[in-house]
Design an enzyme around this catalytic site. Structure first.
Site, short mmCIF file in Angstrom:
data_model
loop_
_atom_site.label_atom_id
_atom_site.label_comp_id
_atom_site.label_asym_id
_atom_site.label_seq_id
_atom_site.Cartn_x
_atom_site.Cartn_y
_atom_site.Cartn_z
N GLY A 297 0.82 -1.21 0.00
CA GLY A 297 0.00 0.00 0.00
C GLY A 297 0.85 1.26 0.00
N SER A 298 0.39 2.25 0.74
CA SER A 298 1.01 3.57 0.66
C SER A 298 2.40 3.65 1.26
CB SER A 298 0.10 4.61 1.32
OG SER A 298 -1.09 4.77 0.58
N VAL A 299 2.82 2.66 2.03
CA VAL A 299 4.19 2.72 2.57
C VAL A 299 5.23 2.57 1.47
CG1 VAL A 299 3.50 1.91 4.86
CG2 VAL A 299 4.26 0.25 3.15
#
Length: 578
Positions: A297-299
């Protein structure tokens, strides 16, 4: 006259020949006995000795102490201690009146069950009754003095850290062979080598004399891990609280020393008691920090931006229009939670804009995007020799098509483990130098190799700091007294036919102190239930508590004002989570 002569002849006794036969037979028997005695005791005396030894001499193993596993400060994490196991000669026990009943009561078994167990094995001379007994039970068995029942000294493994480090340390089988975790990965040096001796037993099988030492046992080597027991306990405690509070399926926390690549803590929940094998849940035994691969995801967004900056396709000051919060890429729609409007690179990071990240990625050559992911070793194992470790997944070639390139930019279409996430963020913290991960203590800083220019790593760090500042998605990851750099992530779980609408994975990965990093921490909470399921809500507070405690334990002095970063929650109330 003739009659009287006949009478005198009969009165003279038996005929001489009969007497001679008896005397010869008697002499023959005596000579045979003397000859046999001479043969056995003089001519073939070795035969008797060998027969006696075959019945009374036995070669038995001498257990070698398994090496101790300690943390980096010498605190024990796994030790071996002598205990007794009971064994029996079934035929002898069954012959003893009342012996089976007494033995069954002591062992806590029914008489019928124990009798059946012995009857099925009555042709054997050795069967275990119970292994690794507590001291009071072994003393009770000894006091019964039942013929055919004996005690044997063995070594049992104990784990002082219990469930806090159960998956990491692992455990051995009842014979002392490593089955999971460090116990399995380092089984050879820990095991040592058994010794052997020849002993004499009596007719009941009891050792009455040590005859000869055949081979000295060689104890196993002690192993000093990089783990800090206090940080491990802290990480497990905070993870357990979060999993329970959010009724999550599971979770992992990894704490990594950015200078050495040493793992300071690896915590997983659910966990198990390594001393109670019969109650072990196979799922609880899973070292999820190494074995579970998730779409990040956004990491992953810091690496998307790093690829763009490294390729020169995007400048640090460039802005991207993310209005109206959605973007069509082929047949795929990229969505943000809100319409963030015009954002520069730092704004894309702070607001965690999927639209902004996709636009950055689409301006970046696909090979450069893929190469950065390769360089930071996504899709590659950590190097710690755990049999259950997953390598995750990264395509073997650059993404083909705009949809794949866009979804990569915000962490879909690839997978990575919590340990790999901690390693990649540690490389950012090191100014773009990635180091191998290790579970063993290192005396000196480990040499790594550069995967990103230091100036780009510094720019990424500045952007990651804004995530923790007011207006960012990771405000709850702030650590009083320290500047923090990190990123939130919230991922829909993949299910058959697509992605779930109500199952998520919440993440936060970061490092501290931001200006002179010492630790990188990855927090992954799988499937939190309820209204709170975003990374900034669920995982970020765990990072805050773990990083705060770990920095104190490591004696890292505060650099920011004692009050720390203000916890402004206006954005949270408006639902602006990542």
């Amino acid at each position: 006259m003739a009659r009287s002569k006949r009478q005198r002849k009969d009165a003279g006794g038996p005929p001489f020949w009969r007497l001679a036969v008896v005397m010869v037979a008697t002499a023959g028997v005596v000579l045979a006995l003397v000859g046999r005695a001479l043969d056995l005791q003089v001519l073939n005396r070795d035969f008797l000795r060998d027969e006696a030894e075959a019945r009374h001499l036995r070669t038995v193993a001498i257990s070698a102490y398994r090496g101790m596993i300690t943390d980096r400060n010498g605190a024990p994490l796994a030790v071996s201690s002598p205990v007794y196991s009971s064994w029996a000669n079934p035929a002898e026990v069954l012959q003893e009146e009342g012996g089976v009943a007494e033995l069954a009561r002591a062992l806590g078994r029914s008489e019928a069950d124990l009798r059946e167990y012995l009857e099925r094995r009555k042709q054997r001379e050795f069967v275990y009754l119970r292994r690794h007994m507590p001291p009071d039970l072994s003393a009770q068995i000894r006091s019964l003095d039942i013929p055919g029942v004996n005690l044997q000294r063995e070594l049992r493994r104990f784990y002082p850290a219990g469930q806090t480090a159960a998956q990491l340390i692992g455990f051995t089988d009842i014979d002392g062979r490593g089955l999971e975790g460090v116990e399995r990965a380092l089984d050879e040096p820990l095991s040592g080598e058994q010794g052997a001796k020849r002993v004499m037993r009596d007719r009941l099988g009891r050792v009455i004399d040590d005859v000869e030492l055949i081979r000295e046992p060689r104890p196993g080597e002690d192993v000093e891990l990089s783990i800090d027991r206090d940080i491990q306990y802290l990480a497990f405690r905070e993870l357990k609280r979060a999993v329970h509070r959010h009724r999550a399926e599971s979770g992992s926390v990894v704490v990594l020393d950015v200078h050495t690549g040493e793992l300071l803590a690896v915590a997983n929940k659910p966990s198990f008691n390594p001393h109670q094998r019969a109650q072990m849940d196979p799922e609880a035994r899973r070292n999820r920090a190494f074995a579970n691969a998730y779409e990040p995801g956004s990491v992953i967004k810091p690496f998307t931006i790093a690829a763009a900056l490294r390729s020169g396709s995007v400048s640090p000051q460039e802005s991207f229009d993310t209005a109206p919060g959605t973007m069509r890429v082929g047949r795929h729609t990229v969505r943000d939670l809100l319409d963030y409007g015009e954002l520069d690179l730092a704004g894309v990071m702070q607001k965690s804009s999927n639209v902004g990240a996709a636009k950055v990625a689409l301006q970046t050559p696909p090979r450069e995007l893929w190469q950065v992911m390769q360089d930071f070793e996504f899709g590659a194992p950590s190097g710690v020799s755990f049999a259950s470790e997953s390598a995750g997944h990264l395509d073997a070639s650059p993404p083909r098509g705009e949809v794949r390139q866009a979804t990569w930019s915000y962490g879909y279409g690839m997978s990575t483990t919590p340990v790999q996430l901690a390693r990649s963020y540690a490389a950012l913290a090191n100014g773009g130098v990635i180091r191998p991960v290790t579970i063993l203590r290192q005396e000196e800083e480990v040499e790594g190799h550069r995967v990103l220019d230091e100036d780009i790593a510094q720019q990424i760090r500045s952007m990651l700091e804004t995530v923790i500042e007011p207006g960012g998605t990771g405000v709850r990851a702030s650590v009083p007294g320290y500047r923090v750099a990190g990123k939130t992530g919230t991922v829909r779980k993949a299910v058959a036919g697509g992605y779930s609408e109500d199952e998520y994975i919440a993440m936060f990965v970061g490092y501290a102190p931001a200006e002179n990093p010492r630790i990188a921490v990855a927090v992954v909470i799988d499937d939190p239930a309820g209204e709170a399921y975003y990374g900034g809500q669920v995982a970020a507070p765990v990072f805050s508590e773990v990083a705060s405690g770990a920095l104190r334990i490591l004696n890292v002095p505060p650099q920011a004002p004692p009050s720390g970063m203000p916890r402004i929650v206006a954005d949270w109330e408006e639902g602006r989570y990542d």
